[in-house]
Design an enzyme around this catalytic site. Structure first.
Site, PDB file in Angstrom:
ATOM      1  CG  ASP A  16      -5.227  -4.796  -8.342  1.00 36.84           C
ATOM      2  OD1 ASP A  16      -5.237  -3.803  -7.326  1.00 36.84           O
ATOM      3  OD2 ASP A  16      -5.990  -4.556  -9.026  1.00 36.84           O
ATOM      4  CE  LYS A  19       1.994  -1.527  -8.309  1.00 39.71           C
ATOM      5  NZ  LYS A  19       0.863  -2.342  -8.896  1.00 39.71           N
ATOM      6  N   GLY A  43      -3.865   0.219  -3.361  1.00 41.96           N
ATOM      7  CA  GLY A  43      -3.630  -0.443  -1.919  1.00 41.96           C
ATOM      8  C   GLY A  43      -2.539  -1.456  -2.241  1.00 41.96           C
ATOM      9  CG  HIS A  44       1.237  -0.832  -3.024  1.00 42.01           C
ATOM     10  ND1 HIS A  44       2.297  -0.283  -3.243  1.00 42.01           N
ATOM     11  CD2 HIS A  44       0.621  -0.705  -4.086  1.00 42.01           C
ATOM     12  CE1 HIS A  44       2.287   0.161  -4.281  1.00 42.01           C
ATOM     13  NE2 HIS A  44       1.285  -0.224  -4.913  1.00 42.01           N
ATOM     14  CD  GLN A 225      -2.612   3.830  -9.481  1.00 42.09           C
ATOM     15  OE1 GLN A 225      -1.879   4.506  -9.724  1.00 42.09           O
ATOM     16  NE2 GLN A 225      -3.400   3.911  -8.504  1.00 42.09           N
TER      17      GLN A 225
END
Length: 426
Positions: A16, A19, A43-44, A225
């Site tokens: 988180d 990225k 989740g990006h 991650q």
């Protein structure tokens, strides 16, 4: 002939870190963006031009036209979730068919993998890892035990292969006495996802990447991650199921280690963690709640509250070492804009003894040792240059660089693509 280059971008904390936004910002410098591990539990989140997008499996370079995006062999892919994500992007006007390629060697997350995920978490009782329930762990388990179903399998005798894997999973679930589930509707959507995937370029990605490098193309490898969730080097067993570190780019894309150049390590100006597991600098007071609220620290995929704490330089030094980080990128600096004092963990008291390195386990007997720095008490979200940074923030950067022995070259001061400042005097 000019040889191409490979740079790697990855998270240095518990995920988180932001990225997706940085990949989007850096994409204009590269020809190819390649995701090398993880699944739809990542989740990006990207924001630009008033729109917000959450990518789960598709690389974050997809928004920049003319770039090739590759889902690598180290990724585990859920066809139904991929279809939903891709269709949403196509509806918003992004041309995925010409930009996206999928590795034949990527493993498929089956509906029964998600049920296995739930069953195995339930069986752990109080020792739960806190997974997202997306079936990631069971899919990687099948991969390692040589029982996996891969993207390349969808073209030949697929239903036969699928049914065999499903039967094996159902047998395991029966042995766990976990029988109260129904995957009929999920399975229908999943099979539609398989057919949808066939409309994309499904390739031998390691060969394609090799050809791209030989023709002088530049590649940015995108991790999911964070380092402290790496299956080998993270806070085991409270980790993800893949290698999130730089070496994962080699195995997850088929790239030789001698091809890797810059390694961008992303961190927040503080620290967060989702799910169970040790977190030495976690704050359980009003300060932790304030950081969570100011930073909107809720999971992009799950919506879960993120645990928040001060920056942990012991963990960061470790992450920099195992990744070979050459440049640091600091995210969410603006979240700390209004704090009187900023703290940074510079060492641990480990069972009463002062240490400055990461021990075998951080589950118990760890007490963070903090250094306090004055806050900058300035709204930085509208700043466009490092020249505008307040002196106290410049001092915070200098302190971090000295402690981490690595330059900070990009600083984010808000969620939008435009709120990114490149530090050009490094």
């Amino acid at each position: 002939m000019e040889k191409g280059k490979v740079d790697v971008l990855l998270g240095l904390q518990w995920g988180d870190e932001g990225k997706g936004k940085v990949v989007d910002v850096l994409t204009p410098r590269y020809d190819v963006i390649a995701r090398f591990q993880g699944g739809p539990n990542a989740g990006h989140t990207l924001e630009f031009e008033g729109e917000k997008y959450v990518l789960r499996s598709i690389p974050s370079g997809i928004f920049q036209g003319g770039k090739v995006n590759i889902i690598g062999n180290g990724v585990v892919l859920a066809p139904d979730l991929f279809m939903q994500e891709a269709m949403d992007l196509e509806k918003s006007g992004h041309d995925l068919r010409s930009r996206l390629r999928i590795s034949k060697k990527a493993h498929l997350i089956m509906p029964t993998h998600r049920v296995l995920d739930a069953a195995q978490e339930a069986a752990k009782g109080k020792s739960k890892v806190g997974t997202t329930g997306k079936g990631i762990g069971p899919t990687y388990t099948d991969k390692i035990s040589r029982n996996g179903l891969r993207v390349g399998d969808i073209f030949e005798h697929f239903e036969e292969k699928y049914e065999a894997h499903k039967a094996r999973h159902l047998s395991i679930l029966q042995s766990l006495d976990y029988t109260d589930f129904d995957i009929e509707e999920t399975e229908k959507t999943w099979m539609k996802g398989i057919e949808y995937m066939k409309q994309f370029s499904i390739v031998d990605s390691e060969w394609e990447i090799d050809q791209m490098l030989k023709s002088g193309k530049s590649i940015l490898c995108e991790g999911a991650q964070g380092t402290m969730l790496d299956i080998d080097f993270g806070s085991y067993p409270f980790v993800t199921s893949s290698n999130t570190i730089c070496a994962g780019a080699c195995t997850g894309l088929g790239i030789g280690p001698n091809k890797i150049g810059e390694v961008y390590g992303i961190m927040k100006a503080y620290c967060t963690r989702v799910g169970a597991g040790p977190f030495p600098t976690e704050l359980f007071d009003e300060t932790g709640s304030r950081i969570r609220d100011l930073g909107h620290e809720y999971g992009a995929v799950t919506g879960r509250e993120r645990r928040c704490g001060w920056i942990d330089l012991v963990a960061l030094r470790y992450a920099i070492a195992v990744n070979g980080v050459t440049q640091l990128i600091m995210m969410k600096s603006d979240v700390l804009d209004d704090f009187d004092t900023i703290k940074a963990c510079v060492a641990y008291k480990h069972h009463g003894k002062l240490i400055d390195h990461m021990p075998y386990s951080i589950e118990e007997g760890i007490e963070p040792v903090y250094e306090e720095l004055p806050g900058w008490k300035t709204d930085m979200t509208k700043m466009t240059s490092q020249k505008e940074f307040p002196e106290a923030f410049k001092n915070y950067i200098a302190f971090l660089e000295k402690e981490l022995q690595t330059p900070i070259t990009i600083i984010s001061i808000g969620p939008d693509r435009a709120q990114t400042i490149l530090i050009n005097d490094k």
